[in-house]
Design a protein around this motif. Structure first.
Motif, PDB file in Angstrom:
ATOM      1  N   LEU C 154       0.834  -1.202   0.000  1.00  0.00           N
ATOM      2  CA  LEU C 154       0.000   0.000   0.000  1.00  0.00           C
ATOM      3  C   LEU C 154       0.868   1.250   0.000  1.00  0.00           C
ATOM      4  N   LEU C 155       1.900   1.212   0.834  1.00  0.00           N
ATOM      5  CA  LEU C 155       2.833   2.330   0.982  1.00  0.00           C
ATOM      6  C   LEU C 155       3.417   2.776  -0.357  1.00  0.00           C
ATOM      7  N   LEU C 156       3.675   1.806  -1.256  1.00  0.00           N
ATOM      8  CA  LEU C 156       4.341   2.149  -2.504  1.00  0.00           C
ATOM      9  C   LEU C 156       3.361   2.695  -3.535  1.00  0.00           C
ATOM     10  N   ARG C 157       2.121   2.182  -3.511  1.00  0.00           N
ATOM     11  CA  ARG C 157       1.207   2.594  -4.578  1.00  0.00           C
ATOM     12  C   ARG C 157       0.308   3.753  -4.159  1.00  0.00           C
ATOM     13  N   ASP C 158      -0.096   3.777  -2.879  1.00  0.00           N
ATOM     14  CA  ASP C 158      -0.875   4.895  -2.361  1.00  0.00           C
ATOM     15  C   ASP C 158       0.010   6.128  -2.435  1.00  0.00           C
ATOM     16  N   SER C 159      -0.452   7.187  -3.075  1.00  0.00           N
ATOM     17  CA  SER C 159       0.420   8.356  -3.201  1.00  0.00           C
ATOM     18  C   SER C 159       0.235   9.343  -2.048  1.00  0.00           C
ATOM     19  N   ARG C 160      -0.504   8.936  -0.999  1.00  0.00           N
ATOM     20  CA  ARG C 160      -0.612   9.805   0.181  1.00  0.00           C
ATOM     21  C   ARG C 160       0.699   9.772   0.954  1.00  0.00           C
ATOM     22  N   PRO C 161       1.091  10.892   1.555  1.00  0.00           N
ATOM     23  CA  PRO C 161       2.361  10.909   2.303  1.00  0.00           C
ATOM     24  C   PRO C 161       2.236  10.046   3.563  1.00  0.00           C
ATOM     25  N   TYR C 162       3.041   9.005   3.644  1.00  0.00           N
ATOM     26  CA  TYR C 162       3.033   8.149   4.828  1.00  0.00           C
ATOM     27  C   TYR C 162       4.481   8.002   5.279  1.00  0.00           C
ATOM     28  N   ALA C 163       5.292   7.311   4.455  1.00  0.00           N
ATOM     29  CA  ALA C 163       6.728   7.268   4.745  1.00  0.00           C
ATOM     30  C   ALA C 163       7.308   8.684   4.758  1.00  0.00           C
ATOM     31  N   THR C 164       6.744   9.548   3.915  1.00  0.00           N
ATOM     32  CA  THR C 164       7.237  10.929   3.848  1.00  0.00           C
ATOM     33  C   THR C 164       7.041  11.655   5.177  1.00  0.00           C
ATOM     34  N   CYS C 165       5.876  11.467   5.808  1.00  0.00           N
ATOM     35  CA  CYS C 165       5.636  12.077   7.126  1.00  0.00           C
ATOM     36  C   CYS C 165       6.675  11.568   8.114  1.00  0.00           C
ATOM     37  N   ALA C 166       6.915  10.255   8.092  1.00  0.00           N
ATOM     38  CA  ALA C 166       7.896   9.675   9.003  1.00  0.00           C
ATOM     39  C   ALA C 166       9.282  10.261   8.732  1.00  0.00           C
ATOM     40  N   PHE C 167       9.618  10.379   7.450  1.00  0.00           N
ATOM     41  CA  PHE C 167      10.929  10.895   7.042  1.00  0.00           C
ATOM     42  C   PHE C 167      11.156  12.317   7.577  1.00  0.00           C
ATOM     43  N   VAL C 168      10.181  13.191   7.341  1.00  0.00           N
ATOM     44  CA  VAL C 168      10.315  14.586   7.787  1.00  0.00           C
ATOM     45  C   VAL C 168      10.347  14.641   9.317  1.00  0.00           C
ATOM     46  N   GLY C 169       9.495  13.847   9.959  1.00  0.00           N
ATOM     47  CA  GLY C 169       9.456  13.844  11.423  1.00  0.00           C
ATOM     48  C   GLY C 169      10.764  13.378  12.042  1.00  0.00           C
ATOM     49  N   CYS C 170      11.427  12.419  11.388  1.00  0.00           N
ATOM     50  CA  CYS C 170      12.705  11.932  11.921  1.00  0.00           C
ATOM     51  C   CYS C 170      13.771  13.026  11.855  1.00  0.00           C
ATOM     52  N   TRP C 171      13.748  13.808  10.771  1.00  0.00           N
ATOM     53  CA  TRP C 171      14.678  14.942  10.702  1.00  0.00           C
ATOM     54  C   TRP C 171      14.365  15.964  11.782  1.00  0.00           C
ATOM     55  N   PHE C 172      13.085  16.193  12.036  1.00  0.00           N
ATOM     56  CA  PHE C 172      12.664  17.105  13.105  1.00  0.00           C
ATOM     57  C   PHE C 172      13.211  16.613  14.440  1.00  0.00           C
ATOM     58  N   TYR C 173      13.165  15.296  14.642  1.00  0.00           N
ATOM     59  CA  TYR C 173      13.705  14.713  15.875  1.00  0.00           C
ATOM     60  C   TYR C 173      15.209  14.964  15.985  1.00  0.00           C
ATOM     61  N   LEU C 174      15.930  14.795  14.854  1.00  0.00           N
ATOM     62  CA  LEU C 174      17.376  15.051  14.867  1.00  0.00           C
ATOM     63  C   LEU C 174      17.667  16.500  15.258  1.00  0.00           C
ATOM     64  N   LEU C 175      16.829  17.413  14.761  1.00  0.00           N
ATOM     65  CA  LEU C 175      16.988  18.831  15.098  1.00  0.00           C
ATOM     66  C   LEU C 175      16.813  19.034  16.600  1.00  0.00           C
ATOM     67  N   LEU C 176      15.717  18.481  17.163  1.00  0.00           N
ATOM     68  CA  LEU C 176      15.460  18.627  18.600  1.00  0.00           C
ATOM     69  C   LEU C 176      16.601  18.009  19.404  1.00  0.00           C
ATOM     70  N   ASP C 177      17.089  16.859  18.942  1.00  0.00           N
ATOM     71  CA  ASP C 177      18.179  16.180  19.615  1.00  0.00           C
ATOM     72  C   ASP C 177      19.436  17.050  19.600  1.00  0.00           C
ATOM     73  N   HIS C 178      19.667  17.682  18.455  1.00  0.00           N
ATOM     74  CA  HIS C 178      20.809  18.564  18.293  1.00  0.00           C
ATOM     75  C   HIS C 178      20.702  19.751  19.251  1.00  0.00           C
ATOM     76  N   LEU C 179      19.481  20.214  19.493  1.00  0.00           N
ATOM     77  CA  LEU C 179      19.249  21.351  20.410  1.00  0.00           C
ATOM     78  C   LEU C 179      19.320  20.908  21.865  1.00  0.00           C
ATOM     79  N   GLN C 180      19.635  19.620  22.083  1.00  0.00           N
ATOM     80  CA  GLN C 180      19.806  19.046  23.420  1.00  0.00           C
ATOM     81  C   GLN C 180      18.563  19.172  24.291  1.00  0.00           C
ATOM     82  N   LEU C 181      17.408  19.056  23.679  1.00  0.00           N
ATOM     83  CA  LEU C 181      16.157  18.999  24.431  1.00  0.00           C
ATOM     84  C   LEU C 181      16.174  17.718  25.255  1.00  0.00           C
TER      85      LEU C 181
END
Lengths: 210, 210, 210
Positions: C154-181
C-alpha cells in the motif's frame, strides 16, 4: 546435550534429516515446475524452501555457521538435482506417489520445528518465543518459496492445520523437556507427534476456523 | 589484500563501482515507473535494488558496517534522483539507450558477484558457499525489487543466463585466486568475464533448459 | 538517556506504545480477513505487521534481544486476539470507527519511526542513515504484511504521504536532539509531529507526485 546416543540411532537420525531436507527441496522443485522456471530459478527456489526456515531462525538468534554452510553437500546435491529437475520429478513421480511426498514433508515439519525449538531454548529464549522459533523453522521455507513465486503462501490460505500441528508439537516437546526425558527421545517423540498430527488431520480433512 | 594498487586503477574501480550501483538503482526506477509508484516508493525500490544483494550477504556473513552506511553519499544521490525520477528517466532515455543500460547492469552483475565471493572467502567460507554468496550479492537486489513490486522475479522466469553467468564467473575467480594472481587483476578479469558472458549469451539469445 | 522521566509520563508512554502495537496488529487482522486467512495465518500476518519493522531494524543494527522477546506478553495478546479475530474485528468496528484506526496507526507510525531513529543514533549511525532506519522501523511491518499477502505494498502505490511524514518527522527529531532537548520530550514532540502531519495530509487529501 544429555548422555551419548547409541550410534545406530545417530545414523538413523542423519538419514531422516536428509530425507526431510530433500522433501522440502522437492516441494520447491514442484513449485518451480508449475511456474516453468529454468534450472537456476529451480535451484534457488529449492534452496530457499529447504534452508529458508533454519536460516531465518539463525539470523534471529544470531547463530552461525548456518546449517547449509556446515553441510555443503546438501547444497551440492540440490544443485545437481536442479540441473535435472524435470527428469528427477518424472522419476520421483514413478517411485514416490503423492502420499509419500506428504509423509516426507510432514517428517520435515516435525524435525525442523522441534530442532528449532530446541536450539532456541539452548540460546536462552523463553518458552513461548522458543515455540514460535520452532514454528518459524518449520514453516518459513514454504512461505519464502511461495512469496518468491508470487503466490499467497499456501500455509496462510490453506485452512488445514500445518503450522498448528507444529505449534502444538513444540509445546509437547517443552513438556517432555520439562520432565527431563533424554533429549534425543524427546526430539523423536515430539517430531513423531507432529508427523502423526499432520497426517491424521489431513486424512480426516480437519479445517481451521476462518 | 596483496600489494598496493596503482592509484589510477583504484580511481577507475571507484568510478566503475559507482556506475554499477547507479545501473542497479536505474532498474529500480524503471520498475517503479512501470507500477506508477510515488517518489518515496521509487526511492525505496531503487535502494533495495542497488543495495539489497550486498545487505543480504552481510546479514548472512554478520559483516558490518553495511556498504551503504559507509558510503552514505550513494543513498543521498539515489534519494535526490528519486525525487526527479520521471525527469531522470526521460533524460536518461535520451542519453543512454537500452543497450547502455544492459551493459551497465552487466557491469554491476560482474562487480557485485565477484566482490561478494571475495568477501565470503575472506570470512572463511568454503568454495561452493563463497560462490553462492557471490551470486546472492549479484542477483538478490533484483529479486527483492520484483518481489516488492508483486511480480515473479525476472531472474527466475527469464530463461536467459544471468545468475548462471555470475555463477560461472565466480568459479573462474576462485581459479584465478588459487593461481595466486594479484587480487585486483583477478577481480577485474573475473568481473569482465561475467560482463562478456552476459552480453554474448544475450546477443546470441542463448536459453537455459526448463 | 537524560534525566529520569516523571513516572506518570513513563506510564503514559507505555500505554501509548501498547496502543500503537495493537493498531499495527489490527491492520494485520483486517488484511488477513480480506484474504480469508485462517487463525494461524492471521496470527503470523498480525505479528509480522506489528513487529516486522523493529525486527528488520534490529537485524540491520545487530541489536538483541528483540522487542517481542523482551515483551512476550504482546505476542501472547496478539495470539489470543487472532484466535477470535472475526469476533474481535466485529467488536472493534462497533467501538472504533475507521477514523480511530487511522489515528492509532498514525500514533504507531510516529512512535516506531522516532524510536527507530533514536536507537540507530545510539548505535553510532550517521544522521541520514538513522533517519532511514527510523522510516524502516515505521513502515516495514506494513510492507511485509502486503508482500506476504501477495499485494503490491500500500505504501508504494498509495500516493498519500506516509513514509514521507515519518521521514520529515525523523529529521525534526534530529533537530530537537541537536538542540539538546530532554530526550523524552524530543520523542514525544517528534512523534506528535508525525501523527499530526499524517492526519492533516490525509484530511486535506495531499498527494505525492508520481
Amino acid at each position: 546435550m544429555g548422555p551419548p546416543v547409541h550410534p545406530r540411532l545417530t545414523f538413523a537420525l542423519a538419514i531422516i534429516e536428509g530425507l526431510a531436507i530433500l522433501a522440502y527441496a522437492f516441494s520447491g522443485f514442484i513449485e518451480a515446475r508449475k511456474h516453468r522456471l529454468d534450472a537456476v530459478g529451480t535451484f534457488l527456489v529449492a534452496l530457499a524452501t529447504a534452508f529458508g526456515g533454519g536460516t531465518v531462525r539463525d539470523v534471529l538468534l544470531q547463530r552461525r555457521p548456518f546449517y547449509w554452510v556446515e553441510h555443503e553437500t546438501y547444497v551440492l546435491v540440490i544443485f545437481v538435482l536442479s540441473l535435472f529437475a524435470p527428469f528427477v520429478l518424472r522419476m520421483a513421480s514413478r517411485v514416490f506417489n503423492e502420499r509419500a511426498l506428504l509423509i516426507a514433508d510432514a517428517i520435515g515439519l516435525g524435525l525442523f520445528s522441534i530442532s528449532g525449538t530446541s536450539i532456541a531454548l539452548d540460546t536462552g529464549m523463553p518458552a513461548f518465543i522458543a515455540v514460535m522459533m520452532g514454528v518459524v523453522t518449520g514453516v518459513f521455507g514454504g512461505i519464502i518459496r511461495d512469496v518468491v513465486c508470487n503466490e499467497m503462501p499456501l500455509l496462510l490460505r490453506d485452512s488445514r492445520p500445518y503450522a498448528t500441528c507444529a505449534f502444538v508439537g513444540c509445546w509437547f516437546y517443552l513438556l517432555l523437556d520439562h520432565l527431563q526425558l533424554d533429549p534425543v527421545y524427546s526430539v523423536i517423540a515430539a517430531s513423531a507427534f507432529i508427523l502423526i498430527a499432520r497426517l491424521v488431520t489431513f486424512k480426516l480433512n480437519v479445517r481451521l476456523p476462518h
